[in-house]
Design a protein around this motif. Structure first.
Motif, short mmCIF file in Angstrom:
data_model
loop_
_atom_site.label_atom_id
_atom_site.label_comp_id
_atom_site.label_asym_id
_atom_site.label_seq_id
_atom_site.Cartn_x
_atom_site.Cartn_y
_atom_site.Cartn_z
N ALA A 24 0.61 -1.18 0.08
CA ALA A 24 0.00 -0.03 -0.02
C ALA A 24 0.90 1.44 0.05
O ALA A 24 0.60 2.43 -0.80
CB ALA A 24 -1.05 0.13 1.38
N ILE A 25 2.03 1.35 0.75
CA ILE A 25 2.71 2.51 0.82
C ILE A 25 3.40 2.69 -0.49
O ILE A 25 3.43 3.85 -1.01
CB ILE A 25 3.92 2.16 1.86
CG1 ILE A 25 3.25 2.36 3.23
CG2 ILE A 25 4.88 3.12 1.69
CD1 ILE A 25 4.16 1.77 4.63
N LEU A 27 2.51 1.68 -3.47
CA LEU A 27 1.43 2.20 -4.58
C LEU A 27 1.06 3.52 -4.16
O LEU A 27 1.07 4.31 -5.32
CB LEU A 27 0.35 1.11 -4.62
CG LEU A 27 0.58 -0.34 -5.04
CD1 LEU A 27 -0.52 -1.23 -4.94
CD2 LEU A 27 0.91 -0.23 -6.62
N LEU A 28 0.78 3.79 -2.90
CA LEU A 28 0.31 5.18 -2.83
C LEU A 28 1.76 6.24 -3.08
O LEU A 28 1.37 7.42 -3.65
CB LEU A 28 0.20 5.41 -1.34
CG LEU A 28 -1.17 4.82 -0.84
CD1 LEU A 28 -1.35 5.16 0.59
CD2 LEU A 28 -2.36 5.53 -1.57
N MET A 30 3.66 5.62 -5.50
CA MET A 30 3.63 6.17 -7.06
C MET A 30 2.59 6.93 -7.41
O MET A 30 2.57 7.63 -8.52
CB MET A 30 3.46 4.50 -7.62
CG MET A 30 3.42 4.22 -8.98
SD MET A 30 3.47 2.90 -9.59
CE MET A 30 1.73 2.36 -9.80
N MET A 31 1.40 6.79 -6.76
CA MET A 31 0.12 7.52 -7.21
C MET A 31 0.64 8.96 -7.05
O MET A 31 -0.06 9.74 -7.62
CB MET A 31 -1.00 7.10 -6.21
CG MET A 31 -1.66 5.84 -6.68
SD MET A 31 -3.00 5.26 -5.96
CE MET A 31 -4.34 6.58 -6.10
N LEU A 32 1.31 9.22 -5.71
CA LEU A 32 1.76 10.84 -5.84
C LEU A 32 2.36 11.45 -6.99
O LEU A 32 2.39 12.54 -7.13
CB LEU A 32 2.60 10.82 -4.42
CG LEU A 32 1.85 10.68 -3.13
CD1 LEU A 32 2.80 10.75 -1.99
CD2 LEU A 32 0.80 11.55 -3.02
N SER A 34 1.55 11.42 -9.78
CA SER A 34 0.32 12.23 -10.66
C SER A 34 0.11 13.48 -9.99
O SER A 34 0.02 14.50 -11.02
CB SER A 34 -1.01 11.33 -10.36
OG SER A 34 -0.63 9.88 -11.16
N LEU A 35 0.30 13.56 -8.67
CA LEU A 35 -0.06 14.97 -8.15
C LEU A 35 1.15 15.98 -8.54
O LEU A 35 1.12 17.07 -8.70
CB LEU A 35 -0.30 14.91 -6.59
CG LEU A 35 -1.49 14.27 -6.24
CD1 LEU A 35 -1.68 14.20 -4.66
CD2 LEU A 35 -2.65 14.81 -6.96
N HIS A 79 7.70 8.39 -12.73
CA HIS A 79 6.46 7.84 -12.68
C HIS A 79 6.55 6.61 -13.50
O HIS A 79 6.20 5.44 -12.72
CB HIS A 79 5.36 8.67 -12.99
CG HIS A 79 4.10 8.18 -12.64
ND1 HIS A 79 2.94 9.04 -12.78
CD2 HIS A 79 3.67 7.23 -12.07
CE1 HIS A 79 1.75 8.47 -12.13
NE2 HIS A 79 2.39 7.20 -11.81
N LEU A 80 6.97 6.54 -14.64
CA LEU A 80 7.10 5.39 -15.43
C LEU A 80 7.84 4.27 -14.95
O LEU A 80 7.82 3.04 -14.88
CB LEU A 80 7.67 5.82 -16.99
CG LEU A 80 7.54 4.65 -17.88
CD1 LEU A 80 6.26 3.97 -18.08
CD2 LEU A 80 8.10 5.18 -19.24
N LEU A 83 6.31 2.52 -12.38
CA LEU A 83 5.42 1.41 -12.96
C LEU A 83 6.18 0.41 -13.25
O LEU A 83 5.94 -1.03 -13.05
CB LEU A 83 4.81 2.03 -14.04
CG LEU A 83 3.45 2.75 -13.80
CD1 LEU A 83 3.09 3.41 -15.15
CD2 LEU A 83 2.23 2.06 -13.37
N VAL A 87 5.31 -2.11 -9.95
CA VAL A 87 4.19 -3.19 -10.00
C VAL A 87 5.00 -4.56 -10.00
O VAL A 87 4.07 -5.46 -9.45
CB VAL A 87 3.59 -2.87 -11.64
CG1 VAL A 87 2.65 -3.98 -12.17
CG2 VAL A 87 2.97 -1.47 -11.51
#
Lengths: 158, 158, 158
Positions: A24-25, A27-28, A30-32, A34-35, A79-80, A83, A87
Motif C-alpha cells: 500500500a505504501i 503504491l500510494l 507511485m500515485m503521488l 500524478s499529483l 513515474h514510469l 510503474l 508493479v
C-alpha cells in the motif's frame, strides 16, 4: 460468520499483513507522482491536451502552453520508472508473501525495497548526482529478484 | 476434492467476488485501449516501427507513414493514465477485499471507481471540455486512497 | 504453527503454484527490459537525464549524449508493451487461478501466454518482419481475455 472469517484469514497472517502495509505504501508513493506531475504542469504552465489550456483563453494565447517542460518530463520519467519497478514488486511480493517466508526475512525485503524506492524518487526529482539514482534503482530491483527466486523455488510447477 | 475446495475458497467470498468482477472489468477496459490505438494507427496511417509499414511498399513511400498523429497520441496518453490509476486500484483493491470490509461499502468503492474510469476514458477520447477528465480522474484516485486507508488501518505491520 | 499453515495454503494448490511460476517468469522477463534499455543507453551513449552524462565531462562534451537512439526507443516501446499486457495477465491470471479452473486448462493458458510474450520480445527487439510481433501480441491478448471470461463467469457479482 464463516464468510467473514474467510475474508480476514489472509489478513490475519503476519507476513501478509506486512506485505499489505508495504505494498500500500509503495503504491500510494507511485500515485503521488500524478499529483507532482499536475503541480509542475500547472506551475510551469506546460500542458499536452488542448482542452487543458482552454481556461487561458482561445487561440494563440492558450496554444503557447501546449509545450513540454524539463521538470514535468522528469517527474513523468520517475513515474514510469515506478510503474516498471513497483508493479513487479507488488505482483512478485504477493506470491512471495504466500510462499511462507519467515516474517523477519519478509520484512527485510519489504523495508529495503520501500526505502530504496523512496530514495530513488528523491534522487530522480532533486536530482541527486549519479550513482544515487542508479544504486537505489538496483537495490529495489535486486530485492524483487530475490523474492522471485524464493517464489520459483517454493512454487515451481511448469 | 480438498484441493478444489481450497482453490474456490476465496472466490466463494462475496467481497472477493465483487472485487474479481470489477477488477476484471477495469483491466479489460484498459486492454481495450490497445485496440483503439491500433485502430487509429491503421486508419490514420501513423506508425512508429519501420517493420509495420513494410506492407505500404519500400523506401520513401512507406517512410512517410512513420509519423506521430494527434489522435494516436491521445489514446496512448489515455492508456498510460489507465496504467497509472487502474493498476494501483487492482493492487490496493485486492488487499482491501481481503481486509474484511462490508460488502455494501466494498461495492460502493468498486462501482464508483469503475464508473469514474469509464467516464475518464470518454472524457479523454471525445474529448470532453475540462473539468470532465480532471474530475473523473480525481474520483477514481480518491476511491483508491480510501481503500488504501482501510488496508493500512486493518493490516498495519511495519 | 497454524499461522504457517495458513500462509502456505494457497501455495499448496497446484493451479496457484502454476500461476505463481508463470507470473514470476513473465514479470522477470518484463524487468529484464530495464537491463536491456540500460545496455543500449550505455553502448549507444544515448541518455535523457543530464546527471547521467556527468562522467563524460562537463558542458558541450557531455551534452551531445543527451539524445534519443532508435535502439533505445525500440526497447522502451517493448517494455511499455509488456506493462500494457503482462500486468493485466498477472491481475486477471490471479483471479482466474482462484476461480477453480482445471490444472490442465490453467497450464495451457499460462504456457501459451508466456511463450507468446517471449516471442513478442524477440519479434520486437530483433526485429522480425510483421506479422510476427502482431500475432504474438494477439495470442497473449486472447489468452488474457479467455481467463477474464472464466473469472466473470465464475465470480460475477456486480
Amino acid at each position: 460468520r464463516e464468510e467473514m472469517a474467510k475474508s480476514t484469514q489472509l489478513i490475519d497472517n503476519e507476513v501478509f499483513r506486512a506485505f499489505a502495509t508495504y505494498a500500500a505504501i509503495v503504491l500510494l508513493k507511485m500515485m503521488l507522482m500524478s499529483l507532482v506531475t499536475a503541480y509542475f504542469r500547472i506551475t510551469r504552465k506546460a500542458f499536452v491536451n488542448p482542452e487543458d489550456t482552454a481556461s487561458f483563453g482561445k487561440g494563440e494565447s492558450a496554444k503557447k502552453y501546449l509545450r513540454t517542460d524539463p521538470d514535468v518530463e522528469r517527474v513523468r520519467r520517475g513515474h514510469l520508472n515506478d510503474l516498471e519497478n513497483i508493479v513487479p514488486f507488488v505482483g512478485i511480493g504477493l506470491l512471495y508473501a504466500l510462499s511462507g517466508p519467515e516474517l523477519s526475512t519478509a520484512l527485510l525485503h519489504f523495508r529495503i525495497f520501500t526505502g530504496a524506492r523512496i530514495l530513488h524518487t528523491f534522487a530522480y526529482l532533486i536530482p541527486l548526482p549519479q550513482p544515487a539514482r542508479g544504486l537505489s534503482w538496483a537495490v529495489g530491483y535486486s530485492v524483487t529478484f530475490s523474492m522471485a527466486y524464493k517464489v520459483l523455488k517454493t512454487a515451481l510447477l511448469l
